[in-house]
Design an enzyme around this catalytic site. Structure first.
Site, PDB file in Angstrom:
ATOM      1  CG  ASN A 175      -2.153  -0.841   0.998  1.00 31.84           C
ATOM      2  OD1 ASN A 175      -2.994  -0.786  -0.115  1.00 31.84           O
ATOM      3  ND2 ASN A 175      -2.192  -1.933   1.648  1.00 31.84           N
ATOM      4  CG  MET A 194       1.183  -5.164  11.911  1.00 32.10           C
ATOM      5  SD  MET A 194      -0.553  -5.387  11.505  1.00 32.10           S
ATOM      6  CE  MET A 194      -1.006  -6.691  12.649  1.00 32.10           C
ATOM      7  CG  LEU A 212      -1.626   4.986  15.890  1.00 27.91           C
ATOM      8  CD1 LEU A 212      -2.155   5.958  14.733  1.00 27.91           C
ATOM      9  CD2 LEU A 212      -0.087   5.776  16.245  1.00 27.91           C
ATOM     10  CG  HIS A 229      -9.976  -3.529   8.486  1.00 25.73           C
ATOM     11  ND1 HIS A 229      -9.221  -3.676   9.546  1.00 25.73           N
ATOM     12  CD2 HIS A 229     -10.953  -4.344   8.673  1.00 25.73           C
ATOM     13  CE1 HIS A 229      -9.544  -4.857  10.134  1.00 25.73           C
ATOM     14  NE2 HIS A 229     -10.834  -5.208   9.430  1.00 25.73           N
ATOM     15  CG  ASP A 281     -10.332  -2.089  12.445  1.00 24.00           C
ATOM     16  OD1 ASP A 281      -9.431  -1.167  12.042  1.00 24.00           O
ATOM     17  OD2 ASP A 281      -9.992  -2.973  12.771  1.00 24.00           O
TER      18      ASP A 281
HETATM   19  C1  GRF Z   1      -3.230  -5.051   4.437  1.00 22.94           C
HETATM   20  O1  GRF Z   1      -3.685  -6.052   3.938  1.00 22.94           O
HETATM   21  C2  GRF Z   1      -3.954  -3.969   5.021  1.00 22.94           C
HETATM   22  O2  GRF Z   1      -5.131  -4.023   4.984  1.00 22.94           O
HETATM   23  C3  GRF Z   1      -3.635  -4.442   6.551  1.00 22.94           C
HETATM   24  O3  GRF Z   1      -2.312  -4.884   6.460  1.00 22.94           O
HETATM   25  C4  GRF Z   1      -1.795  -4.977   5.118  1.00 22.94           C
HETATM   26  C5  GRF Z   1      -0.747  -4.494   4.692  1.00 22.94           C
HETATM   27  O4  GRF Z   1      -0.235  -4.773   3.679  1.00 22.94           O
HETATM   28  N1  GRF Z   1      -3.967  -3.490   7.476  1.00 22.94           N
HETATM   29  P1  GRF Z   1       1.149  -3.886   2.840  1.00 22.94           P
HETATM   30  O5  GRF Z   1       2.116  -4.120   4.023  1.00 22.94           O
HETATM   31  O6  GRF Z   1       0.600  -2.533   2.559  1.00 22.94           O
HETATM   32  O7  GRF Z   1       1.410  -4.972   1.718  1.00 22.94           O
END
Ligand code: GRF
Length: 194
Positions: free
Chosen positions: A22, A95, A98, A114, A150
């Site tokens: 991402n 992970m 906060l 999410h 979330d």
């Molecule tokens: C994704 O599946 C996101 O939805 C979740 O953690 C993952 C992160 O993926 N919160 P990346 O590190 O961006 O590949």
């Protein structure tokens, strides 16, 4: 809502803990002509991860935060955010939880992705739970971050059919493709409304 008054681009930070797909898609978006963000900062709680490798390779200012003490870690993060005049924080597989104080300070300036169709399947192991519950569809959601996990206002979602042959891994793979597509779109959307 993020304030964009008098500026065409705002400074953005991405928080990561892992492989950073991402992050990559947000970075790619930030380099397009129509982009409304400058990706100024990457925050990570881990050293040896693909996301940090990517970030450094692309010369994005990258800070690895020692998370032994939460307050200490967040004070450091805030210092970097202020120094870089960050107006939008994108959580992308970050992970660490906060603190409420941190979230309050940056309310409406933090968004997250999410891997489920929120409000369904908050928290972890979303794909497994969706399959076990016999859901026909699953997907992903970009939402504002609030003190409740979330649960903030939804910005954008996309969905995919769950096939009989799917397992948590195959479903995660399909949804990740959607995630990488909707995250930049969601950023664009919130910044267009200003
Ligand atoms: C994704 O599946 C996101 O939805 C979740 O953690 C993952 C992160 O993926 N919160 P990346 O590190 O961006 O590949």
């Amino acid at each position: 809502m993020v304030k964009l008054i008098g500026r065409t681009k705002i400074n953005c930070a991405v928080f990561i803990s892992g492989r950073g797909t991402n992050l990559k898609s947000i970075f790619k978006y930030s380099k397009t002509i129509k982009s409304k963000i400058d990706l100024k900062l990457v925050i990570s709680n881990n050293y040896n991860i693909l996301g940090v490798e990517f970030s450094k390779k692309n010369k994005i200012n990258t800070k690895i935060i020692d998370y032994k003490k939460l307050k200490h870690a967040e004070d450091h993060i805030i210092k970097h955010l202020r120094k870089n005049n960050i107006k939008l924080i994108c959580l992308a597989g970050f992970m660490k939880i906060l603190s409420n104080d941190f979230i309050k300070k940056f309310k409406y300036h933090i968004i997250n992705i999410h891997p489920s169709l929120l409000p369904k399947y908050k928290g972890l192991n979303t794909h497994e739970r969706a399959i076990n519950n016999g859901e026909k569809y699953s997907g992903c959601t970009v939402h504002f971050v609030t003190e409740k996990l979330d649960s903030g206002k939804i910005i954008l979602q996309d969905r995919v059919k769950i096939l009989k042959s799917d397992n948590p891994q195959t479903l995660a793979k399909k949804i990740l493709i959607l995630e990488n597509k909707i995250y930049p779109k969601a950023i664009d959307l919130i910044l267009s409304k200003i």
